[in-house]
Design a protein around this motif. Structure first.
Motif, PDB file in Angstrom:
ATOM      1  N   ILE A  29     -13.342  -1.507 -17.308  1.00  0.00           N
ATOM      2  CA  ILE A  29     -12.425  -1.289 -15.531  1.00  0.00           C
ATOM      3  C   ILE A  29     -12.860   0.380 -15.473  1.00  0.00           C
ATOM      4  N   ALA A  30     -13.776   0.382 -14.503  1.00  0.00           N
ATOM      5  CA  ALA A  30     -13.680   2.065 -14.452  1.00  0.00           C
ATOM      6  C   ALA A  30     -13.329   2.895 -12.997  1.00  0.00           C
ATOM      7  N   HIS A  31     -13.468   2.059 -12.106  1.00  0.00           N
ATOM      8  CA  HIS A  31     -13.869   2.635 -11.024  1.00  0.00           C
ATOM      9  C   HIS A  31     -12.033   3.550 -10.711  1.00  0.00           C
ATOM     10  N   TRP A  32     -11.988   4.470  -9.711  1.00  0.00           N
ATOM     11  CA  TRP A  32     -10.624   4.812  -8.808  1.00  0.00           C
ATOM     12  C   TRP A  32     -10.378   3.864  -8.017  1.00  0.00           C
ATOM     13  N   ILE A  33      -9.132   4.131  -7.577  1.00  0.00           N
ATOM     14  CA  ILE A  33      -8.146   3.066  -6.747  1.00  0.00           C
ATOM     15  C   ILE A  33      -7.406   3.795  -6.113  1.00  0.00           C
ATOM     16  N   ASP A  34      -7.332   2.788  -4.868  1.00  0.00           N
ATOM     17  CA  ASP A  34      -7.149   3.753  -3.737  1.00  0.00           C
ATOM     18  C   ASP A  34      -5.652   2.397  -3.672  1.00  0.00           C
ATOM     19  N   VAL A  35      -4.280   2.872  -3.179  1.00  0.00           N
ATOM     20  CA  VAL A  35      -3.550   1.917  -3.222  1.00  0.00           C
ATOM     21  C   VAL A  35      -3.166   2.054  -1.893  1.00  0.00           C
ATOM     22  N   VAL A  36      -2.917   0.545  -1.316  1.00  0.00           N
ATOM     23  CA  VAL A  36      -3.015   0.920   0.316  1.00  0.00           C
ATOM     24  C   VAL A  36      -2.055  -0.270   0.632  1.00  0.00           C
ATOM     25  N   ASP A  37      -1.405   0.026   1.475  1.00  0.00           N
ATOM     26  CA  ASP A  37      -0.105  -0.236   1.551  1.00  0.00           C
ATOM     27  C   ASP A  37       0.022  -0.948   3.319  1.00  0.00           C
ATOM     28  N   LEU A  38       0.122  -1.818   2.817  1.00  0.00           N
ATOM     29  CA  LEU A  38      -0.121  -2.786   4.974  1.00  0.00           C
ATOM     30  C   LEU A  38       1.080  -3.105   4.805  1.00  0.00           C
ATOM     31  N   THR A  39       1.830  -2.309   5.831  1.00  0.00           N
ATOM     32  CA  THR A  39       3.133  -2.079   6.349  1.00  0.00           C
ATOM     33  C   THR A  39       3.415  -3.538   6.899  1.00  0.00           C
ATOM     34  N   ASP A  40       2.828  -4.146   7.006  1.00  0.00           N
ATOM     35  CA  ASP A  40       3.262  -5.834   9.018  1.00  0.00           C
ATOM     36  C   ASP A  40       3.165  -6.808   7.581  1.00  0.00           C
ATOM     37  N   HIS A  41       3.290  -6.558   6.384  1.00  0.00           N
ATOM     38  CA  HIS A  41       2.768  -7.637   5.842  1.00  0.00           C
ATOM     39  C   HIS A  41       3.581  -7.760   3.932  1.00  0.00           C
ATOM     40  N   ILE A  71       3.160  -5.995   1.732  1.00  0.00           N
ATOM     41  CA  ILE A  71       1.506  -6.486   0.818  1.00  0.00           C
ATOM     42  C   ILE A  71       1.352  -5.214   0.362  1.00  0.00           C
ATOM     43  N   ARG A  72       0.676  -4.380  -0.803  1.00  0.00           N
ATOM     44  CA  ARG A  72       0.250  -3.910  -1.562  1.00  0.00           C
ATOM     45  C   ARG A  72      -1.201  -3.700  -2.194  1.00  0.00           C
ATOM     46  N   VAL A  73      -2.067  -3.042  -1.849  1.00  0.00           N
ATOM     47  CA  VAL A  73      -3.601  -3.605  -2.297  1.00  0.00           C
ATOM     48  C   VAL A  73      -4.293  -2.443  -3.029  1.00  0.00           C
TER      49      VAL A  73
END
Length: 359
Positions: A264-276, A278-280
């Motif tokens: 597992i190599a990649h950097w990540i962004d944490v994205v919040d879908l505030t309407d649901h 849900i976090r991605v």
């Protein structure tokens, strides 16, 4: 939609299931599957590190949606769980996670700072450092289970590296290390190389440079650029721990002992879908080693000495002693070894006697 960058993730990498999520006690609510899936896919189509793979993931999920394969997933947990599996099925990217969070518990955009309470919690966990000691033969041993914020854990890392500074070889135990912060990787790297040594460059989906890593111009205490180094790995060694391992190996600075790492190599962004609620976790940048021009994504780090994780420490320790013996051309000439050399001297004598060369 809110974003918060993470360098490497300490993340769920295997066994994703609804029961793995900490908020499973939240009451199930009616969900709009199509809206959720549309918003999740938009994140990956706009942000994922490989645009072509993002398109494949989106097509795969939309095909399953149109064929009714998600109809039975009537709560956020089960839908998020299946989306995680499906997105990984196409990408083979273990950093991808979709999961539900408690309402309102969102990341603040561009806010990577720990609160005072969080710093206290990290300190009580000793910033991931589990053990530091001196093994027989003047071999240093350092175990840490994640790479914490260098801003807060740097003094603990310095204390650990200072403890082993007088050792003749050094073993890093990353068998339980699941990743963490890039700046701590860089900080520990810097003890093992000279200043401004090129390590990793990160590129986004447009092949533009996101970040470059070099060894630091200054570290507290002595550097250890010459002593033999070993890294212990397991099938659980992941992400930032793989960055540390891969780059030491690719620069021929360490011998890797144990099992193939997770890949597992990649950097990540944490994205919040505030309407649901849900976090991605969406990988958005890929590392490229200055030594190899590649990385460990999907294949992991292959050990130089393959063995079970359980046996890795013993094998690395013996290997280190063998190397010290080979380099110790005057072991048998010691008549009054110094306190620092006495342990290594006795071990060398023992190894020579086992080989029939004692004296």
């Amino acid at each position: 939609m809110k974003f918060a960058r993470l360098c490497f993730a300490i993340t769920f990498v295997v066994g994703i299931s609804a029961t793995a999520y900490p908020d499973s006690d939240i009451e199930a609510v009616e969900i709009d599957q199509r809206a959720i899936i549309a918003d999740v896919l938009e994140v990956f189509e706009n942000r994922y590190v490989f645009a072509d793979v993002a398109a494949e993931m989106a097509a795969y999920v939309r095909g399953k949606l149109d064929s009714g394969e998600y109809e039975a997933l009537t709560n956020i947990d089960s839908l998020a769980d299946q989306l995680t599996r499906d997105l990984r099925e196409i990408s083979k990217d273990g950093h991808i996670i979709v999961y539900r969070i408690q309402s309102g518990a969102f990341f603040k955009a561009d806010d990577e700072n720990l609160s005072e309470e969080e710093v206290i919690q990290h300190a009580r966990d000793n910033f991931g450092f589990r053990a530091v000691k001196r093994l027989t033969g003047n071999v240093g041993y350092l175990r840490f289970d994640y790479f914490d914020y260098a801003e807060f854990g740097g003094s603990t890392a310095t204390a650990a590296m200072t403890f082993v500074a007088n050792c003749d070889a050094l073993i890093f135990d990353l068998r339980e290390n699941s990743g963490g912060r890039e700046e701590m990787v860089q900080f520990l790297f810097s003890y093992l190389f000279g200043p401004s040594f090129p390590l990793i460059t990160f590129y986004d989906r447009n092949n533009e440079v996101v970040h470059q890593t070099h060894s630091l111009a200054y570290v507290p205490g002595p550097r250890l650029p010459d002593i033999p180094v070993y890294v212990l790995t397991s099938g659980r060694t992941a992400s930032a721990a793989e960055a540390f391992t891969y780059n030491l190996q690719s620069h021929e600075r360490a011998t890797i002992v144990g099992e193939n790492t997770l890949g597992i190599a990649h950097w990540i962004d944490v994205v919040d879908l505030t309407d649901h609620d849900i976090r991605v976790n969406v990988p958005y940048a890929r590392p490229v080693s200055a030594a190899t021009g590649g990385n460990w994504e999907g294949k992991g780090v292959i050990p130089d000495i393959e063995t079970s994780a359980a046996n890795a420490l013993g094998i690395a320790h013996v290997h280190a002693l063998e190397k010290l013996l080979e380099a110790c051309t005057d072991c048998l000439l010691y008549t009054s070894p110094s306190p620092r050399d006495r342990s290594a001297y006795l071990v060398c004598r023992l190894l020579l006697e086992k080989r029939g060369g004692g004296g």
